[in-house]
Design a protein around this motif. Structure first.
Motif, PDB file in Angstrom:
ATOM      1  N   ASN A 173       1.038  -1.365   0.117  1.00 57.85           N
ATOM      2  CA  ASN A 173      -0.592  -0.151  -0.522  1.00 57.85           C
ATOM      3  C   ASN A 173       1.079   1.580  -0.106  1.00 57.85           C
ATOM      4  OD1 ASN A 173      -2.179  -1.185  -0.238  1.00 57.85           O
ATOM      5  ND2 ASN A 173      -2.760  -1.336   1.938  1.00 57.85           N
ATOM      6  N   GLN A 174       2.093   1.505  -0.552  1.00 54.03           N
ATOM      7  CA  GLN A 174       2.623   2.121  -0.886  1.00 54.03           C
ATOM      8  C   GLN A 174       2.586   2.887  -1.647  1.00 54.03           C
ATOM      9  OE1 GLN A 174       6.966   1.012  -0.057  1.00 54.03           O
ATOM     10  NE2 GLN A 174       6.776   1.198   1.985  1.00 54.03           N
ATOM     11  N   VAL A 175       2.426   4.248  -2.255  1.00 62.88           N
ATOM     12  CA  VAL A 175       2.087   4.613  -3.711  1.00 62.88           C
ATOM     13  C   VAL A 175       3.461   4.631  -5.103  1.00 62.88           C
ATOM     14  CG1 VAL A 175       1.330   7.584  -4.424  1.00 62.88           C
ATOM     15  CG2 VAL A 175       0.922   6.233  -2.447  1.00 62.88           C
ATOM     16  N   VAL A 176       2.892   4.191  -5.465  1.00 60.48           N
ATOM     17  CA  VAL A 176       4.070   4.000  -6.742  1.00 60.48           C
ATOM     18  C   VAL A 176       4.137   4.872  -7.683  1.00 60.48           C
ATOM     19  CG1 VAL A 176       4.476   1.364  -6.387  1.00 60.48           C
ATOM     20  CG2 VAL A 176       2.908   2.017  -8.162  1.00 60.48           C
ATOM     21  N   LEU A 177       2.502   5.654  -7.889  1.00 61.68           N
ATOM     22  CA  LEU A 177       2.077   6.236  -8.968  1.00 61.68           C
ATOM     23  C   LEU A 177       0.868   7.384  -8.528  1.00 61.68           C
ATOM     24  CD1 LEU A 177       3.138   7.741 -11.927  1.00 61.68           C
ATOM     25  CD2 LEU A 177       0.686   6.002 -12.668  1.00 61.68           C
ATOM     26  N   ARG A 178       1.562   8.546  -8.470  1.00 57.96           N
ATOM     27  CA  ARG A 178       0.066   9.858  -8.013  1.00 57.96           C
ATOM     28  C   ARG A 178       0.249  10.320  -9.442  1.00 57.96           C
ATOM     29  NH1 ARG A 178       2.835  11.659  -4.164  1.00 57.96           N
ATOM     30  NH2 ARG A 178       1.419  10.178  -2.310  1.00 57.96           N
ATOM     31  N   GLU A 179      -1.042  10.604 -10.040  1.00 54.59           N
ATOM     32  CA  GLU A 179      -0.854  11.765 -11.202  1.00 54.59           C
ATOM     33  C   GLU A 179      -2.391  12.673 -10.641  1.00 54.59           C
ATOM     34  OE1 GLU A 179       0.359  12.126 -14.460  1.00 54.59           O
ATOM     35  OE2 GLU A 179       1.806  10.606 -14.202  1.00 54.59           O
ATOM     36  N   SER A 180      -2.208  14.404 -11.137  1.00 54.04           N
ATOM     37  CA  SER A 180      -3.644  14.715 -11.039  1.00 54.04           C
ATOM     38  C   SER A 180      -4.064  14.951 -12.298  1.00 54.04           C
ATOM     39  CB  SER A 180      -2.885  16.082 -10.132  1.00 54.04           C
ATOM     40  OG  SER A 180      -2.543  16.023  -9.052  1.00 54.04           O
ATOM     41  N   LEU A 181      -5.323  14.669 -12.426  1.00 51.59           N
ATOM     42  CA  LEU A 181      -5.590  15.488 -13.444  1.00 51.59           C
ATOM     43  C   LEU A 181      -6.991  16.588 -13.551  1.00 51.59           C
ATOM     44  CD1 LEU A 181      -7.963  14.351 -16.826  1.00 51.59           C
ATOM     45  CD2 LEU A 181      -9.286  13.065 -14.668  1.00 51.59           C
ATOM     46  N   ILE A 182      -6.862  17.551 -14.200  1.00 53.73           N
ATOM     47  CA  ILE A 182      -7.845  18.458 -14.021  1.00 53.73           C
ATOM     48  C   ILE A 182      -9.149  17.815 -15.385  1.00 53.73           C
ATOM     49  CG2 ILE A 182      -8.394  20.283 -14.659  1.00 53.73           C
ATOM     50  CD1 ILE A 182      -5.361  21.308 -13.426  1.00 53.73           C
ATOM     51  N   SER A 183     -10.289  17.911 -14.528  1.00 50.20           N
ATOM     52  CA  SER A 183     -11.200  17.909 -15.590  1.00 50.20           C
ATOM     53  C   SER A 183     -12.251  19.557 -16.054  1.00 50.20           C
ATOM     54  CB  SER A 183     -12.608  16.185 -15.423  1.00 50.20           C
ATOM     55  OG  SER A 183     -13.427  16.701 -15.495  1.00 50.20           O
ATOM     56  N   SER A 184     -12.342  19.894 -17.428  1.00 48.29           N
ATOM     57  CA  SER A 184     -13.043  21.204 -17.435  1.00 48.29           C
ATOM     58  C   SER A 184     -13.361  20.749 -18.883  1.00 48.29           C
ATOM     59  CB  SER A 184     -12.249  21.994 -17.411  1.00 48.29           C
ATOM     60  OG  SER A 184     -11.193  21.791 -18.360  1.00 48.29           O
ATOM     61  N   ALA A 185     -14.992  21.117 -19.327  1.00 50.99           N
ATOM     62  CA  ALA A 185     -15.236  21.071 -20.168  1.00 50.99           C
ATOM     63  C   ALA A 185     -16.754  22.712 -20.342  1.00 50.99           C
ATOM     64  CB  ALA A 185     -16.350  20.351 -20.116  1.00 50.99           C
ATOM     65  N   PRO A 186     -15.910  22.690 -21.646  1.00 48.26           N
ATOM     66  CA  PRO A 186     -17.500  23.957 -21.903  1.00 48.26           C
ATOM     67  C   PRO A 186     -18.322  24.104 -20.700  1.00 48.26           C
ATOM     68  CG  PRO A 186     -17.205  22.637 -23.961  1.00 48.26           C
ATOM     69  CD  PRO A 186     -16.508  21.753 -22.570  1.00 48.26           C
ATOM     70  N   GLN A 187     -19.135  23.073 -20.441  1.00 52.08           N
ATOM     71  CA  GLN A 187     -20.568  23.661 -19.395  1.00 52.08           C
ATOM     72  C   GLN A 187     -19.723  23.315 -19.094  1.00 52.08           C
ATOM     73  OE1 GLN A 187     -22.957  25.307 -20.393  1.00 52.08           O
ATOM     74  NE2 GLN A 187     -21.688  25.287 -22.494  1.00 52.08           N
ATOM     75  N   PRO A 188     -20.208  23.701 -17.518  1.00 54.26           N
ATOM     76  CA  PRO A 188     -19.681  22.587 -15.652  1.00 54.26           C
ATOM     77  C   PRO A 188     -20.829  22.023 -15.912  1.00 54.26           C
ATOM     78  CG  PRO A 188     -20.813  25.293 -15.506  1.00 54.26           C
ATOM     79  CD  PRO A 188     -20.157  25.427 -17.433  1.00 54.26           C
ATOM     80  N   ILE A 189     -19.860  21.071 -14.406  1.00 48.97           N
ATOM     81  CA  ILE A 189     -21.297  19.863 -13.579  1.00 48.97           C
ATOM     82  C   ILE A 189     -21.873  20.377 -13.253  1.00 48.97           C
ATOM     83  CG2 ILE A 189     -21.324  17.208 -12.857  1.00 48.97           C
ATOM     84  CD1 ILE A 189     -18.237  17.034 -13.264  1.00 48.97           C
ATOM     85  N   ALA A 190     -23.582  20.338 -14.134  1.00 48.76           N
ATOM     86  CA  ALA A 190     -24.629  21.237 -12.852  1.00 48.76           C
ATOM     87  C   ALA A 190     -24.890  20.564 -12.070  1.00 48.76           C
ATOM     88  CB  ALA A 190     -25.437  20.768 -13.588  1.00 48.76           C
ATOM     89  N   SER A 191     -25.212  21.540 -11.043  1.00 46.41           N
ATOM     90  CA  SER A 191     -25.970  20.892  -9.620  1.00 46.41           C
ATOM     91  C   SER A 191     -26.578  19.063  -9.889  1.00 46.41           C
ATOM     92  CB  SER A 191     -26.535  21.877  -9.212  1.00 46.41           C
ATOM     93  OG  SER A 191     -27.932  21.068  -7.492  1.00 46.41           O
ATOM     94  N   ARG A 192     -26.408  18.573  -9.412  1.00 50.21           N
ATOM     95  CA  ARG A 192     -26.521  16.980  -9.301  1.00 50.21           C
ATOM     96  C   ARG A 192     -26.787  15.875 -10.413  1.00 50.21           C
ATOM     97  NH1 ARG A 192     -27.982  19.250  -5.027  1.00 50.21           N
ATOM     98  NH2 ARG A 192     -29.296  19.244  -3.515  1.00 50.21           N
ATOM     99  N   GLY A 193     -25.304  16.740 -11.451  1.00 51.31           N
ATOM    100  CA  GLY A 193     -24.863  16.466 -12.512  1.00 51.31           C
ATOM    101  C   GLY A 193     -24.481  15.757 -12.403  1.00 51.31           C
ATOM    102  N   SER A 194     -23.833  14.732 -13.599  1.00 50.49           N
ATOM    103  CA  SER A 194     -22.130  14.190 -13.606  1.00 50.49           C
ATOM    104  C   SER A 194     -21.647  14.525 -15.331  1.00 50.49           C
ATOM    105  CB  SER A 194     -22.238  12.915 -13.539  1.00 50.49           C
ATOM    106  OG  SER A 194     -23.621  12.193 -14.262  1.00 50.49           O
ATOM    107  N   ARG A 195     -20.396  13.697 -15.033  1.00 48.21           N
ATOM    108  CA  ARG A 195     -19.498  13.938 -16.698  1.00 48.21           C
ATOM    109  C   ARG A 195     -19.001  12.846 -16.767  1.00 48.21           C
ATOM    110  NH1 ARG A 195     -16.224  18.833 -16.758  1.00 48.21           N
ATOM    111  NH2 ARG A 195     -17.540  19.868 -16.796  1.00 48.21           N
ATOM    112  N   ALA A 196     -18.445  11.834 -17.682  1.00 49.66           N
ATOM    113  CA  ALA A 196     -17.672  10.720 -17.326  1.00 49.66           C
ATOM    114  C   ALA A 196     -16.772  11.150 -17.927  1.00 49.66           C
ATOM    115  CB  ALA A 196     -18.705  10.275 -18.624  1.00 49.66           C
ATOM    116  N   PHE A 197     -15.259  10.589 -17.517  1.00 54.38           N
ATOM    117  CA  PHE A 197     -14.030  10.738 -18.057  1.00 54.38           C
ATOM    118  C   PHE A 197     -13.161   9.814 -18.332  1.00 54.38           C
ATOM    119  CE2 PHE A 197     -13.473  10.303 -13.867  1.00 54.38           C
ATOM    120  CZ  PHE A 197     -12.470   9.183 -12.878  1.00 54.38           C
ATOM    121  N   GLU A 198     -12.295   9.509 -19.284  1.00 61.29           N
ATOM    122  CA  GLU A 198     -11.197   8.046 -19.350  1.00 61.29           C
ATOM    123  C   GLU A 198     -10.204   9.522 -19.600  1.00 61.29           C
ATOM    124  OE1 GLU A 198     -10.537   5.211 -22.654  1.00 61.29           O
ATOM    125  OE2 GLU A 198     -12.168   5.772 -22.645  1.00 61.29           O
TER     126      GLU A 198
END
Length: 165
Positions: A112-137
């Motif tokens: 359980n030692q971290v071997v890889l740490r990556e940061s991802l910034i997910s953004s799109a032209p439209q924000p994720i609405a209140s009580r909404g969702s957005r798929a990512f890959e």
């Protein structure tokens, strides 16, 4: 019948050839030095990683933003290399829109030692609405061999909230 050669004339010719050769070599050396000096001059430092703000307002809202339906897969990229893909849904269960989300992804080993740490910034032209969702890959080309093959840990490390109306 051979013409007599004037030795003083031959010395002048050899001397001017030497001067011309030294001049050409000097110009070439100066050009090489200038080229190397400019190449080793000021190099731009690698760009610092960009992170989203995570002030008091964003920290208070962060529990409303989470990741669900995480799935790992293997795929082949255009260069015929195996890549690990991570798919999921960003869920905004709060009452405010979210423009961008920074998620940190940690892969661990058997201890359980971290071997890889990556940061991802997910953004799109439209924000994720209140009580909404957005798929990512996300695709990872190089995960260390010591990875335990378990689903990575994902957590929110930055937010950009949409302007309230």
């Amino acid at each position: 019948m051979a013409l007599p050669v004037d030795p003083s004339n031959q010395e002048k010719s050899n001397g001017s050839q030497r001067v011309l050769l030294l001049l050409v070599l000097s110009v070439a050396a100066a050009g090489l030095i200038l080229f190397l000096w400019q190449g080793s001059g000021k190099r731009q430092a690698p760009a610092a990683p960009v992170h989203l703000g995570f002030g008091a307002r964003e920290r208070a809202y962060a529990p409303n933003v989470h990741v669900e339906n995480v799935a790992l897969g293997r795929a082949e990229n255009y260069l015929h290399q195996e890549v690990t893909t991570l798919q999921g849904d960003l869920i905004n269960s709060g009452d405010q829109g979210v423009r961008s989300v920074e998620i940190t992804i940690e892969f661990a080993d058997e201890m359980n030692q971290v071997v890889l740490r990556e940061s991802l910034i997910s953004s799109a032209p439209q924000p994720i609405a209140s009580r909404g969702s957005r798929a990512f890959e996300i695709s990872f080309e190089r995960i260390p061999a010591s990875w335990n093959r378990q689903s990575p840990v994902l957590y929110v490390t930055g937010l950009e909230l949409a302007q309230q109306k």
